[in-house]
Motif scaffolding. Structure first.
Motif, short mmCIF file in Angstrom:
data_model
loop_
_atom_site.label_atom_id
_atom_site.label_comp_id
_atom_site.label_asym_id
_atom_site.label_seq_id
_atom_site.Cartn_x
_atom_site.Cartn_y
_atom_site.Cartn_z
N THR A 107 0.97 -1.33 -0.05
CA THR A 107 -0.31 0.61 -0.35
C THR A 107 1.22 1.27 0.16
O THR A 107 2.13 1.48 -0.14
CB THR A 107 -0.55 0.14 1.20
OG1 THR A 107 -2.03 1.24 1.30
CG2 THR A 107 0.06 0.16 1.88
N VAL A 108 -0.31 1.91 -0.49
CA VAL A 108 1.02 3.81 0.16
C VAL A 108 1.56 3.98 1.03
O VAL A 108 0.59 3.88 2.12
CB VAL A 108 0.03 4.57 -1.24
CG1 VAL A 108 1.36 5.77 -0.98
CG2 VAL A 108 -0.50 4.23 -1.74
N ALA A 109 2.48 4.16 1.16
CA ALA A 109 3.39 4.65 2.88
C ALA A 109 2.17 5.36 3.54
O ALA A 109 2.00 5.25 4.18
CB ALA A 109 4.68 4.75 2.64
N ASP A 110 2.03 7.08 2.54
CA ASP A 110 1.42 8.56 2.80
C ASP A 110 0.14 7.30 4.08
O ASP A 110 -0.45 8.08 4.78
CB ASP A 110 0.67 8.99 2.25
CG ASP A 110 2.48 9.68 2.43
OD1 ASP A 110 3.31 9.87 3.45
OD2 ASP A 110 2.33 10.90 1.23
N TYR A 111 -0.23 6.40 3.84
CA TYR A 111 -1.85 5.70 3.88
C TYR A 111 -1.64 5.56 5.15
O TYR A 111 -3.01 5.34 6.22
CB TYR A 111 -2.26 4.61 3.24
CG TYR A 111 -2.83 5.21 2.24
CD1 TYR A 111 -2.23 6.46 1.44
CD2 TYR A 111 -3.22 4.20 0.60
CE1 TYR A 111 -3.15 7.00 -0.01
CE2 TYR A 111 -3.65 4.43 -0.04
CZ TYR A 111 -4.13 6.00 -0.79
OH TYR A 111 -4.34 6.05 -2.12
N THR A 112 -0.21 4.78 6.12
CA THR A 112 -0.32 4.30 6.86
C THR A 112 0.82 5.20 8.35
O THR A 112 0.82 4.55 9.49
CB THR A 112 0.47 2.67 7.06
OG1 THR A 112 1.94 3.58 6.80
CG2 THR A 112 0.08 2.38 6.13
N VAL A 113 0.34 6.50 8.03
CA VAL A 113 1.23 7.51 8.48
C VAL A 113 1.02 7.86 10.28
O VAL A 113 1.56 8.27 11.13
CB VAL A 113 2.13 8.78 8.39
CG1 VAL A 113 2.71 8.59 6.40
CG2 VAL A 113 0.58 9.10 7.74
N GLY A 114 -1.12 7.62 10.18
CA GLY A 114 -1.08 7.33 11.79
C GLY A 114 -0.83 6.41 12.57
O GLY A 114 -0.61 6.93 13.87
N ASP A 115 0.05 5.49 11.45
CA ASP A 115 0.08 4.31 12.84
C ASP A 115 1.70 4.36 12.82
O ASP A 115 2.33 4.46 13.76
CB ASP A 115 -0.05 3.00 11.96
CG ASP A 115 -1.38 2.41 12.10
OD1 ASP A 115 -1.74 2.75 13.12
OD2 ASP A 115 -1.83 1.82 11.47
N ALA A 116 2.96 5.21 12.02
CA ALA A 116 3.99 5.08 11.69
C ALA A 116 4.15 6.54 11.24
O ALA A 116 4.65 6.94 10.24
CB ALA A 116 4.55 4.35 11.47
N PRO A 117 4.05 7.77 12.01
CA PRO A 117 5.29 8.80 11.45
C PRO A 117 5.69 9.34 10.90
O PRO A 117 6.31 9.56 9.88
CB PRO A 117 4.68 10.05 12.35
CG PRO A 117 4.55 8.62 13.62
CD PRO A 117 3.76 8.00 13.32
N SER A 144 8.73 16.88 14.17
CA SER A 144 7.89 16.82 16.20
C SER A 144 7.75 15.94 15.91
O SER A 144 6.91 15.51 17.50
CB SER A 144 6.58 18.19 15.74
OG SER A 144 6.37 18.44 15.14
N ARG A 145 6.98 14.76 15.76
CA ARG A 145 5.94 13.83 15.24
C ARG A 145 6.95 12.60 15.78
O ARG A 145 6.57 11.36 16.00
CB ARG A 145 4.72 13.71 14.43
CG ARG A 145 3.27 15.12 14.49
CD ARG A 145 2.39 14.48 13.72
NE ARG A 145 3.40 15.61 12.38
CZ ARG A 145 3.16 15.03 10.83
NH1 ARG A 145 2.87 13.78 10.98
NH2 ARG A 145 3.52 15.92 10.15
N ALA A 146 7.44 12.56 14.49
CA ALA A 146 9.08 11.77 14.43
C ALA A 146 9.51 11.14 15.48
O ALA A 146 9.51 10.29 15.47
CB ALA A 146 9.44 11.57 12.53
N GLY A 147 9.76 12.45 15.96
CA GLY A 147 10.70 11.75 16.53
C GLY A 147 12.70 12.13 16.55
O GLY A 147 12.65 12.27 15.50
#
Length: 345
Positions: free
Chosen positions: A88-98, A322-325
């Motif tokens: 799947t498109v990586a951007d679709y999953t950034v709620g789980d993995a920013p 700020s979200r990724a760390g």
């Protein structure tokens, strides 16, 4: 006769044992109506994988939209073992993995060659993210076309997006649009044509080829080719427990087959693909994909490019950091950032 028949059956069983040992993979691919699935995933998983792995593997392929699940759910379900391989498109999953947003930063890559440099630099980081977040083994990363802007109504440059309702292709893109003064609207890819037609949105970002294949040109009339949404890379991964159950030889065969039979051809097609997509969408030049549309092409000015770069470095990337760390940002700076000549502060 009985002993002879028994011996014959045992012999036949022994001869058939390699086929019985063949691994069948349940595979969930990307959008079924778009070229990545139709031109690359389908042929590889349905026809080529057995030959490319010495008959170690076969596959049963479907797409996440045919399954009736959201693209954002693919890696979660993969990690739970619902299927063996997912894409799947990586951007679709950034709620789980920013931190995964760092795979596809807008505006840094204007060519397929630059986009692949970014992806190759990011691969070690992405492999670790897939293991830690989704219990998955990364097999490869394939591109969609560069993510450009389709608008219903006249625009002449980036400034004209101010005040418009725009569907972004990912969180970074939406942040960028909001910094321009646009309103970022969350609309699923399949719902965009209807949203444009009803004026729920004024513009939408997706790949040029994807928009052509999905008929966005029927409900929009202006096309801006500045890659505001990056390249929407698709991560192909396998459930980590399933992967661990394979022999080292099987792992090597599968990894090599995905790299050579799926990933590499998709990248090769991406090189020069934008020119064909623009020809198909605007009618300027020869369209090799079918009937040409007649959208108005809007090319970015030097001021547009300078404005976009300033927003990216001063607002979009710091927001992601700020979200990724700090740890993931440091890894990004040492890999993708170093390759593309940019540092996130």
């Amino acid at each position: 006769m009985t002993r002879q028949l028994t011996a014959a059956l045992l012999c036949a069983s022994a001869l058939a044992s390699p086929a019985l040992a063949q691994e069948e993979l349940a595979v969930v691919g990307t959008w079924s109506n778009l070229p990545l699935y139709q031109d690359f995933e389908t042929g590889f998983w349905n026809d080529e994988i057995a030959g490319m792995t010495g008959d170690e593997f076969t596959a049963q392929l479907t797409s996440f939209d045919q399954m009736g699940i959201a693209g954002a759910d693919v890696y979660r379900m993969l990690g739970d073992g619902v299927f063996d391989v997912g894409a799947t498109v990586a951007d679709y999953t950034v709620g789980d993995a920013p931190e995964l947003e760092g795979l596809d930063v807008p505006l840094l890559a204007e060519t397929a060659e630059d986009a692949r440099r970014m992806v190759d630099a990011a691969k070690p980081m992405v492999a670790d993210i897939m293991q830690e977040r989704f219990n998955a083994q990364m097999l490869g990363i394939a591109p969609y076309p560069p993510q450009v802007v389709f608008c219903k109504g006249e625009i002449s440059g980036l400034a004209d997006l101010e005040g418009k309702k725009v569907r972004g292709s990912g969180r970074m893109t939406t942040k960028f649009l909001e910094a321009l003064g646009a309103e970022g609207i969350n609309v699923a890819f399949s719902e965009v044509p209807g949203a444009l037609e009803r004026s729920v949105i004024d513009c939408a970002v997706t790949g040029a080829g994807s928009g052509y294949s999905a008929g966005w040109w029927e409900v929009s009339d202006h096309l801006m080719t500045l890659p505001l949404g990056g390249w929407d890379p698709v991560v192909i991964a396998m459930n980590a427990d399933r992967w661990a159950g394979l022999s080292a030889e099987q792992q090597e065969a599968l990894q090599s087959a995905v790299s050579e039979g799926l990933e590499a051809p998709a990248w090769e097609a991406a090189s020069g693909g934008l020119e064909n997509d623009i020809a198909c969408l605007t009618g300027s030049g020869e369209c090799a994909s079918g009937e040409a549309a007649s959208m108005t092409l809007v090319e970015a000015s030097d001021d547009d490019t300078a404005t976009a770069t300033e927003i990216l470095t001063s607002e979009v990337l710091p927001d992601w950091a700020s979200r990724a760390g700090e740890d993931w940002v440091a890894r990004w700076n040492d890999s993708v950032g170093a390759e593309m000549g940019i540092t996130v502060e």
